[in-house]
Enzyme design. Structure first.
Site, mmCIF file in Angstrom:
data_model
loop_
_atom_site.group_PDB
_atom_site.id
_atom_site.type_symbol
_atom_site.label_atom_id
_atom_site.label_comp_id
_atom_site.label_asym_id
_atom_site.label_seq_id
_atom_site.Cartn_x
_atom_site.Cartn_y
_atom_site.Cartn_z
ATOM 1 N N CYS A 12 -8.558 32.862 20.827
ATOM 2 C CA CYS A 12 -9.656 33.612 21.433
ATOM 3 C C CYS A 12 -10.947 33.036 20.868
ATOM 4 C CB CYS A 12 -9.528 35.122 21.201
ATOM 5 S SG CYS A 12 -9.700 35.680 19.508
ATOM 6 N N CYS A 86 -11.050 32.602 26.168
ATOM 7 C CA CYS A 86 -11.821 31.468 25.635
ATOM 8 C C CYS A 86 -11.997 30.378 26.674
ATOM 9 C CB CYS A 86 -11.170 30.903 24.369
ATOM 10 S SG CYS A 86 -9.547 30.204 24.607
ATOM 11 N N CYS A 90 -9.229 24.968 25.437
ATOM 12 C CA CYS A 90 -7.975 24.534 24.830
ATOM 13 C C CYS A 90 -7.514 23.219 25.443
ATOM 14 C CB CYS A 90 -6.879 25.570 25.061
ATOM 15 S SG CYS A 90 -7.186 27.082 24.180
#
Length: 137
Positions: A12, A86, A90
């Site tokens: 997160c 988020c 990633c």
């Protein structure tokens, strides 16, 4: 046949609430059966104290955890990556399973607002763990 255990990375933004609670639940429920990591795209200085309190209420101590920056190495070393608000920060690596869990952010919330988030995370972690252990059978 390899005997490697699954590894899960929870991500997160601040690595202070949702991802720390999810990691705490998975460690609690899976024991040593799953390698657990958590990280954030912009980690906070400390874990959200209300998240700590909410987890303490169910007998899980996450006070020893600290927010960590998301690294490509942590992502690459994980067989499952769970993001929580988020976005696309990633990195994706071949063969990984990615999920995005839409969860309210506990930042700035009181304990009454964080408890349902904690419980929803618990339910999602249980489903994830069942899936991971079914894949091992």
């Amino acid at each position: 046949m390899t005997d490697t255990k699954p590894s899960v990375l929870f991500v997160c933004v601040h690595n202070a609430g949702r991802s720390q609670m999810a990691a705490g639940w998975l460690r609690h429920l899976a024991g040593d059966a799953v390698e657990v990591r958590s990280a954030g795209s912009a980690p906070a200085d400390q874990i959200n104290p209300v998240a700590v309190e909410a987890m303490r209420e169910v007998g899980i101590d996450i006070t020893g955890q600290t927010p960590k920056i998301l690294t490509p190495e942590a992502s690459e070393a994980s067989s499952v990556v769970i993001t929580m608000g988020c976005g696309d920060v990633c990195p994706y690596f071949p063969g990984q399973r990615h999920e995005d869990w839409k969860l309210d952010d506990p930042a700035g919330q009181g304990i009454d607002a964080v408890r349902p988030i904690r419980d929803e995370i618990r339910d999602r972690v249980r489903v994830l763990l069942d899936d991971l252990t079914a894949a091992e059978r």
